[in-house]
Design a protein around this motif. Structure first.
Motif, mmCIF file in Angstrom:
data_model
loop_
_atom_site.group_PDB
_atom_site.id
_atom_site.type_symbol
_atom_site.label_atom_id
_atom_site.label_comp_id
_atom_site.label_asym_id
_atom_site.label_seq_id
_atom_site.Cartn_x
_atom_site.Cartn_y
_atom_site.Cartn_z
ATOM 1 N N LYS A 1 1.208 6.682 -1.416
ATOM 2 C CA LYS A 1 0.313 5.827 -0.639
ATOM 3 C C LYS A 1 0.644 4.370 -0.913
ATOM 4 O O LYS A 1 0.885 3.963 -2.033
ATOM 5 N N TYR A 2 0.636 3.588 0.163
ATOM 6 C CA TYR A 2 0.853 2.154 0.041
ATOM 7 C C TYR A 2 -0.501 1.465 -0.029
ATOM 8 O O TYR A 2 -1.421 1.802 0.698
ATOM 9 N N ASN A 3 -0.631 0.484 -0.921
ATOM 10 C CA ASN A 3 -1.853 -0.298 -0.999
ATOM 11 C C ASN A 3 -1.787 -1.511 -0.076
ATOM 12 O O ASN A 3 -2.794 -1.921 0.472
ATOM 13 N N THR A 4 -0.588 -2.073 0.064
ATOM 14 C CA THR A 4 -0.437 -3.329 0.796
ATOM 15 C C THR A 4 0.733 -3.251 1.751
ATOM 16 O O THR A 4 1.840 -2.865 1.367
ATOM 17 N N ILE A 5 0.478 -3.647 2.980
ATOM 18 C CA ILE A 5 1.552 -3.881 3.942
ATOM 19 C C ILE A 5 1.822 -5.383 3.908
ATOM 20 O O ILE A 5 0.884 -6.182 3.974
ATOM 21 N N VAL A 6 3.089 -5.767 3.802
ATOM 22 C CA VAL A 6 3.464 -7.177 3.915
ATOM 23 C C VAL A 6 4.320 -7.299 5.161
ATOM 24 O O VAL A 6 5.372 -6.661 5.266
ATOM 25 N N VAL A 7 3.839 -8.111 6.113
ATOM 26 C CA VAL A 7 4.567 -8.341 7.356
ATOM 27 C C VAL A 7 5.301 -9.671 7.216
ATOM 28 O O VAL A 7 4.682 -10.727 7.111
ATOM 29 N N SER B 1 0.109 -3.371 18.803
ATOM 30 C CA SER B 1 -0.092 -1.925 18.893
ATOM 31 C C SER B 1 0.778 -1.198 17.867
ATOM 32 O O SER B 1 0.337 -0.203 17.269
ATOM 33 N N GLU B 2 1.983 -1.681 17.613
ATOM 34 C CA GLU B 2 2.836 -1.067 16.592
ATOM 35 C C GLU B 2 2.257 -1.302 15.197
ATOM 36 O O GLU B 2 2.267 -0.398 14.359
ATOM 37 N N LEU B 3 1.737 -2.513 14.946
ATOM 38 C CA LEU B 3 1.109 -2.801 13.663
ATOM 39 C C LEU B 3 -0.129 -1.926 13.473
ATOM 40 O O LEU B 3 -0.345 -1.358 12.407
ATOM 41 N N ARG B 4 -0.921 -1.786 14.517
ATOM 42 C CA ARG B 4 -2.133 -0.944 14.458
ATOM 43 C C ARG B 4 -1.782 0.484 14.063
ATOM 44 O O ARG B 4 -2.421 1.080 13.206
ATOM 45 N N GLU B 5 -0.750 1.024 14.686
ATOM 46 C CA GLU B 5 -0.331 2.400 14.395
ATOM 47 C C GLU B 5 0.066 2.550 12.923
ATOM 48 O O GLU B 5 -0.316 3.521 12.257
ATOM 49 N N ILE B 6 0.794 1.589 12.384
ATOM 50 C CA ILE B 6 1.213 1.654 10.977
ATOM 51 C C ILE B 6 0.005 1.567 10.056
ATOM 52 O O ILE B 6 -0.099 2.318 9.086
ATOM 53 N N ILE B 7 -0.920 0.652 10.367
ATOM 54 C CA ILE B 7 -2.119 0.509 9.529
ATOM 55 C C ILE B 7 -2.914 1.808 9.508
ATOM 56 O O ILE B 7 -3.316 2.288 8.449
ATOM 57 N N ILE B 8 -3.134 2.379 10.668
ATOM 58 C CA ILE B 8 -3.924 3.613 10.761
ATOM 59 C C ILE B 8 -3.231 4.776 10.056
ATOM 60 O O ILE B 8 -3.851 5.525 9.310
ATOM 61 N N ASN B 9 -1.927 4.901 10.258
ATOM 62 C CA ASN B 9 -1.194 6.030 9.685
ATOM 63 C C ASN B 9 -0.953 5.913 8.184
ATOM 64 O O ASN B 9 -0.675 6.909 7.526
ATOM 65 N N SER B 10 -1.037 4.711 7.631
ATOM 66 C CA SER B 10 -0.761 4.572 6.201
ATOM 67 C C SER B 10 -2.013 4.308 5.385
ATOM 68 O O SER B 10 -1.933 4.230 4.167
ATOM 69 N N SER B 11 -3.150 4.173 6.018
ATOM 70 C CA SER B 11 -4.439 3.934 5.358
ATOM 71 C C SER B 11 -4.312 3.000 4.148
ATOM 72 O O SER B 11 -4.558 3.378 3.012
ATOM 73 N N VAL B 12 -3.904 1.786 4.426
ATOM 74 C CA VAL B 12 -3.673 0.771 3.394
ATOM 75 C C VAL B 12 -4.959 0.043 3.027
ATOM 76 O O VAL B 12 -5.948 0.091 3.754
ATOM 77 N N ASP B 13 -4.907 -0.657 1.898
ATOM 78 C CA ASP B 13 -6.053 -1.441 1.430
ATOM 79 C C ASP B 13 -6.066 -2.857 2.017
ATOM 80 O O ASP B 13 -7.119 -3.473 2.107
ATOM 81 N N ARG B 14 -4.876 -3.383 2.362
ATOM 82 C CA ARG B 14 -4.800 -4.752 2.888
ATOM 83 C C ARG B 14 -3.470 -4.960 3.603
ATOM 84 O O ARG B 14 -2.502 -4.235 3.357
ATOM 85 N N VAL B 15 -3.458 -5.999 4.451
ATOM 86 C CA VAL B 15 -2.234 -6.425 5.128
ATOM 87 C C VAL B 15 -2.062 -7.912 4.831
ATOM 88 O O VAL B 15 -3.004 -8.691 4.986
#
Length: 181
Positions: free
Chosen positions: A1-7, A80-94
């Motif tokens: 599981k990823y806690n943080t997505i960094v864009v 929409s691509e960012l939304r899909e990644i956030i939803i599918n990876s259930s992260v704590d923050r971006v």
């Protein structure tokens, strides 16, 4: 599981910063590839960019050492691509770093904390071209900011700052380097 997505933005400063976080556990790096010529022209028409700034930014990017993201680094081009990644990876923050994608209300409504690292003092130097404007205003005492992302560009609550000083004797490129260190 990823806690943080960094864009990350799709440029050499971002690629350099990526190298500092690519092996941090639980961090999922993504490249923002949403910026294109049409977007730049739209910002130019709106007055958010001017030709001098575009030339300075291009010259800075060209002058920096060649540095690319690994080919395997995932990328996005839209909310929409960012939304899909956030939803599918259930992260704590971006966290956004030099990200050009304008985050829309759909992403904000997901309830995941969204943070942005901005290169200059808010609110006086929000948005693109902040370093250029600060130099023009002789506002050399600046600070990088970490703030919450809201519907307004660089208008969220500031969480932390890191002071630095621009140098009018140096080039735009060197001042940009100072700001992003």
């Amino acid at each position: 599981k990823y806690n943080t997505i960094v864009v990350f933005g799709n440029d050499k400063i971002s690629a350099s910063t990526y190298l500092n976080v690519c092996n941090v556990p639980h961090v999922y790096p993504i490249i923002d590839r949403s910026t294109n010529l049409r977007r730049v022209l739209r910002l130019l028409r709106r007055g958010s960019l001017n030709l001098r700034l575009i030339m300075q930014m291009m010259a800075s990017e060209i002058s920096r050492p060649k540095l690319d993201f690994p080919k395997s680094t995932p990328s996005i081009r839209s909310n929409s691509e960012l939304r899909e990644i956030i939803i599918n990876s259930s992260v704590d923050r971006v966290v956004l770093f030099r990200c050009g994608l304008i985050i829309n209300p759909t992403i904000i409504s997901l309830g995941v904390p969204l943070l942005n690292i901005h290169c200059a003092r808010l609110s006086g130097y929000a948005g693109i071209g902040a370093i250029h404007r600060a130099l023009a205003d002789k506002a050399y005492n600046q600070c990088a900011t970490l703030h919450q992302v809201t519907a307004g560009i660089d208008s969220g609550v500031v969480i932390d700052t890191e002071a630095y000083k621009l140098d009018p004797k140096l080039s735009y490129t060197r001042n940009e380097d100072i700001a992003y260190k």
